[in-house]
Structure formats: structure tokens, C-alpha cells
Design a protein around this motif. Structure first.
Motif, short mmCIF file in Angstrom:
data_model
loop_
_atom_site.label_atom_id
_atom_site.label_comp_id
_atom_site.label_asym_id
_atom_site.label_seq_id
_atom_site.Cartn_x
_atom_site.Cartn_y
_atom_site.Cartn_z
N GLY A 13 0.16 10.54 -6.50
CA GLY A 13 -0.04 11.69 -5.61
C GLY A 13 0.23 11.35 -4.17
N THR A 14 -0.20 10.17 -3.74
CA THR A 14 0.04 9.74 -2.36
C THR A 14 1.53 9.52 -2.10
N GLN A 15 2.21 8.95 -3.09
CA GLN A 15 3.66 8.76 -2.95
C GLN A 15 4.38 10.09 -2.85
N ALA A 16 3.90 11.08 -3.60
CA ALA A 16 4.51 12.41 -3.54
C ALA A 16 4.35 13.03 -2.16
N LEU A 17 3.17 12.85 -1.56
CA LEU A 17 2.95 13.35 -0.20
C LEU A 17 3.88 12.67 0.79
N GLU B 273 -0.29 12.99 16.35
CA GLU B 273 0.38 12.38 15.19
C GLU B 273 1.18 13.44 14.43
N ASP B 274 2.46 13.32 14.46
CA ASP B 274 3.36 14.16 13.68
C ASP B 274 4.16 13.23 12.78
N LEU B 275 3.76 13.16 11.51
CA LEU B 275 4.33 12.15 10.62
C LEU B 275 5.82 12.34 10.38
N ALA B 276 6.30 13.57 10.49
CA ALA B 276 7.74 13.79 10.30
C ALA B 276 8.54 13.05 11.37
N ALA B 277 7.96 12.89 12.57
CA ALA B 277 8.65 12.19 13.66
C ALA B 277 8.36 10.69 13.64
N LEU B 278 7.19 10.30 13.13
CA LEU B 278 6.78 8.90 13.23
C LEU B 278 7.22 8.05 12.03
N LEU B 279 7.19 8.63 10.84
CA LEU B 279 7.46 7.82 9.64
C LEU B 279 8.86 7.20 9.62
N PRO B 280 9.90 7.88 10.13
CA PRO B 280 11.21 7.22 10.14
C PRO B 280 11.28 5.96 11.00
N LEU B 281 10.25 5.73 11.84
CA LEU B 281 10.27 4.60 12.76
C LEU B 281 9.47 3.41 12.26
N VAL B 282 8.91 3.51 11.04
CA VAL B 282 8.11 2.41 10.51
C VAL B 282 8.66 1.98 9.15
N ASP B 283 8.25 0.79 8.74
CA ASP B 283 8.73 0.24 7.47
C ASP B 283 7.83 0.58 6.30
N ALA B 284 6.54 0.81 6.56
CA ALA B 284 5.61 1.08 5.46
C ALA B 284 4.40 1.80 6.01
N VAL B 285 3.65 2.42 5.10
CA VAL B 285 2.36 3.01 5.45
C VAL B 285 1.30 2.45 4.50
N TYR B 286 0.15 2.13 5.04
CA TYR B 286 -0.99 1.65 4.26
C TYR B 286 -1.99 2.81 4.16
N LEU C 264 11.53 -2.73 -0.39
CA LEU C 264 11.48 -3.41 0.90
C LEU C 264 10.44 -4.51 0.92
N TYR C 265 9.35 -4.31 0.20
CA TYR C 265 8.24 -5.25 0.25
C TYR C 265 8.15 -6.14 -0.97
N GLY D 274 11.12 12.44 2.83
CA GLY D 274 12.28 12.52 1.95
C GLY D 274 12.60 11.18 1.31
N GLU D 275 13.88 11.03 0.95
CA GLU D 275 14.31 9.81 0.25
C GLU D 275 14.23 8.57 1.12
N GLU D 276 14.22 8.76 2.43
CA GLU D 276 14.16 7.63 3.36
C GLU D 276 12.72 7.30 3.76
N ALA D 277 11.78 7.72 2.95
CA ALA D 277 10.37 7.49 3.27
C ALA D 277 10.07 6.00 3.31
N PRO D 278 9.19 5.57 4.20
CA PRO D 278 8.81 4.15 4.23
C PRO D 278 8.04 3.78 2.97
N ALA D 279 7.92 2.49 2.73
CA ALA D 279 7.23 2.01 1.54
C ALA D 279 5.75 2.35 1.61
#
Length: 364
Positions: free
Chosen positions: A331-335, A310-323, A102-103, A341-346
């Protein structure tokens, strides 16, 4: 004639008598057949009858001989497969398509102050090996580092960047402009008496609540609070920022939290935050501005925070990336993948040196 002897008359055996009787029967049958020949007549369908002076006597029709059963048809012998002496070359395996990034190749230099013009900005980016910049547009506490037509005068920092010159920098060709944007920690708008009840997080006495640093917060559940923050985000998009990296996109975590009055709340904290992100995405869609979250490694490992909502399972699908500031990118990518899941933001790691993929200079 001598005494004691008589003439011999002989004896016929039983077999002789049977043979004579058989010959007599054959003779009688032959004579009868020759006699009957003169009286035999035929019908149109091939039947026979005797037409005698004593009347007509039908004769039984001879039965048709049984047709011989057709011989069993033997199956044809199996056909030998054609032998292709020339072997076709095996098809080359298709190369798997690489997942779309995406980036892409984003190299952002975090700058504490923006250069004077486009030429100076290009020099800074070239020196950092970057193709874009990350700048604090709205700081924690709600302070704006650019001149705004929407925020109260007290929210604009002294020496704020002129909106017109900022827009020129963001419009630079092949330059990625990302803005760090604090959301609900606001010491000016929330402290205004007109906004305390309709927009701020208040105490039970109705007065604005304050944290350990005497900071005030907007309530994500309140419509006026969401509308104000979103209006500033749209203003940044209109200035030309390609991406907003959201900070403090949560409820307060520290301070005397027990004094906060949540008695009038109609929704759970994670639901209010998700509603804000949904409305923000809709507002920014016409500008194509991306939305990212600035997260800590600790929150990413925990997945949620009850106090902040903050519940990341609910919030992450609504964003394009996490810094995330991390030295362990795999390790951070694995978290991140474990949560979304596979639809994780960048993932955009904040690091002091370039690495494979995305990177960001964390000090400017």
C-alpha cells in the motif's frame, strides 16, 4: 400457216442481262490490265506509276497490312510455396530484465549508539541480520552526535562520537553507513543573535520565533540557512556516510504559526525546499552520497502539507529513497508510485522484522 398462230421470238430476263454486263466489264478490265502492263513502272521506294504516251500517272501505294495484335500474355501460374518439412523450433521468449534496484539488498540496523570499534559493529550487524547501520548524526533541534569542526560548540552533544573513530566505522568493508540528519529545526545556530535575521525564522518584531516546545527553526529560503545545513551534510559525507536520511526538511508545522513574519519571502515554501535539495545534491555529488527523506505515512497519503511547505510531487524527484514506518509495504509503494510515477524513489520501509526486499530494524 394456221390462222391465229405466230412464230415465238423468246424474252431475256433481268438477271441474264446483268450477268452479260458483268462479263463485259471483267473482259474490258482484263484487257485494260494487259494493256497497262506494258506501261507500269516502279519507283525506288516500291511505288508504282503508269508511263504512257499521254503522260505519267502515279498509282496509289497499297496499304500495309495491319499487324496482328500480340496475343495477351497470360500471367504465370502462382508459385507454390516451398514446403519446409522440418519445422524450426520457436525462439525462446526473452526474459524481461528486472528493474535495477537502487539500494539492492540493504538490511540496516537502527542503532541508538555506535559500537566501540569495527569488530563490535560487525557483531551487532550479524546479530541483527544486517549489512549496515542507521545512526542519528544530527538530531532534531540541531544537536550533533559527533565532534564537528563547523558547528557552534553548543550544538555538539556531550559524549559525542569522535570524528576519527566514526570515520573508521563508516569505512568498514561491505558496511552501509546511513546517517539520520535533521535539517531546519535548530535551537542553537538559529538562536544566535548574529544568525537570527540572516538565517532564522523570525517574528514580526524581528526576534527569533519559537514553537510549542520553545524550539527554533532555520528559514529554508534564506541563503545562509541553506549554506550552514549543507556544510554539515558535506561534513558527514566526508566522514564516510553513504547516505543521509533527511528529517525535519520542512518549515515548522506546530506552534503559533500566525506570528511568523513571512513578509520578506520571495518564493513559495515548496520552491525553497526544492532549491535546498537541488543545492544539497550538487554539494554531495563528489562524494556519491545518497539523499533520502524520512516521511510519515500520513504525509505520503496526503501528498502535501501547506503549513510545512512539503509538496511531495516537487520533492520526491530530488531524492533517491524515502523511509516510511509502515506495516503495509504494498500500500505504501502504491502511494509513492501514485505521486512520483515510474520514476519514484526507492521505498525503504521501517519495520521491526526483516521482510522481502529492503528492511530496517527501527529500534536499536
Amino acid at each position: 400457216m394456221a390462222k391465229g398462230y405466230q412464230s415465238y421470238r423468246g424474252r431475256r430476263s433481268a438477271g441474264t442481262r446483268a450477268l452479260i454486263a458483268l462479263l463485259v466489264l471483267i473482259l474490258v478490265a482484263a484487257c485494260g490490265f494487259m494493256f497497262a502492263q506494258r506501261y507500269i513502272a516502279y519507283t525506288d521506294d516500291g511505288g508504282m506509276y503508269l508511263d504512257t504516251p499521254f503522260g505519267r500517272f502515279d498509282l496509289p501505294a497499297p496499304s500495309a497490312p495491319a499487324e496482328p495484335e500480340p496475343d495477351a500474355v497470360e500471367p504465370p501460374p502462382p508459385q507454390e510455396p516451398d514446403v519446409n518439412l522440418v519445422k524450426d523450433p520457436a525462439p525462446e521468449p526473452e526474459e524481461p530484465e528486472e528493474p535495477e534496484d537502487l539500494y539492492g539488498e540493504r538490511h540496516l540496523a537502527a542503532v541508538s549508539s555506535l559500537p566501540a570499534d569495527e569488530a563490535a559493529l560487525e557483531a551487532v550487524l550479524t546479530g541483527a541480520g544486517a549489512n549496515g547501520f542507521l545512526w542519528q548524526a544530527r538530531a532534531p533541534g540541531g544537536q550533533l552526535n559527533y565532534t564537528s569542526a563547523l558547528a557552534p560548540a553548543g550544538s555538539v552533544a556531550a559524549g559525542a562520537r569522535d570524528a576519527a573513530s566514526l570515520q573508521a566505522l563508516c569505512a568498514g568493508e561491505d558496511v552501509v553507513a546511513a546517517a539520520r540528519f535533521a535539517c531546519f529545526h535548530d535551537n542553537v545556530y538559529a538562536f544566535d543573535k548574529a544568525n537570527m535575521q540572516p538565517a532564522g525564522i523570525c517574528q514580526r518584531n524581528g526576534y527569533i520565533w519559537y514553537d510549542n516546545h520553545n524550539g527554533h527553526w532555520l528559514d529554508p529560503e534564506k541563503e545562509q540557512a541553506r549554506a550552514y545545513v549543507i556544510s554539515l551534510a558535506v561534513e558527514c559525507a566526508q566522514l564516510g556516510f553513504d547516505e543521509l536520511v533527511l528529517e525535519e526538511m520542512h518549515y515548522p508545522k506546530t506552534g503559533r504559526l500566525q506570528k511568523i513574519d513571512y513578509s520578506g519571502s520571495q518564493m513559495a515554501k515548496p520552491d525553497a525546499l526544492a532549491l535546498f535539495l537541488t543545492e544539497l545534491r550538487e554539494a554531495l555529488e563528489p562524494y556519491g552520497t545518497r539523499i533520502s527523506l524520512l516521511l510519515s505515512q500520513e504525509l505520503l497519503a496526503a501528498g502535501k502539507d501547506e503549513a510545512s511547505g512539503e509538496d511531495l510531487a516537487a520533492l520526491l524527484p530530488l531524492v533517491d529513497a524515502v523511509y516510511v514506518a509502515t506495516g503495509d509495504i504494498p500500500g505504501t509503494q502504491a502511494l509513492l508510485t501514485a505521486i512520483a510515477g515510474e520514476e519514484a524513489p526507492a521505498l525503504v520501509p521501517l519495520t521491526a522484522a526483516p521482510t522481502a526486499g529492503n528492511w530496517c530494524v527501527s529500534a536499536g
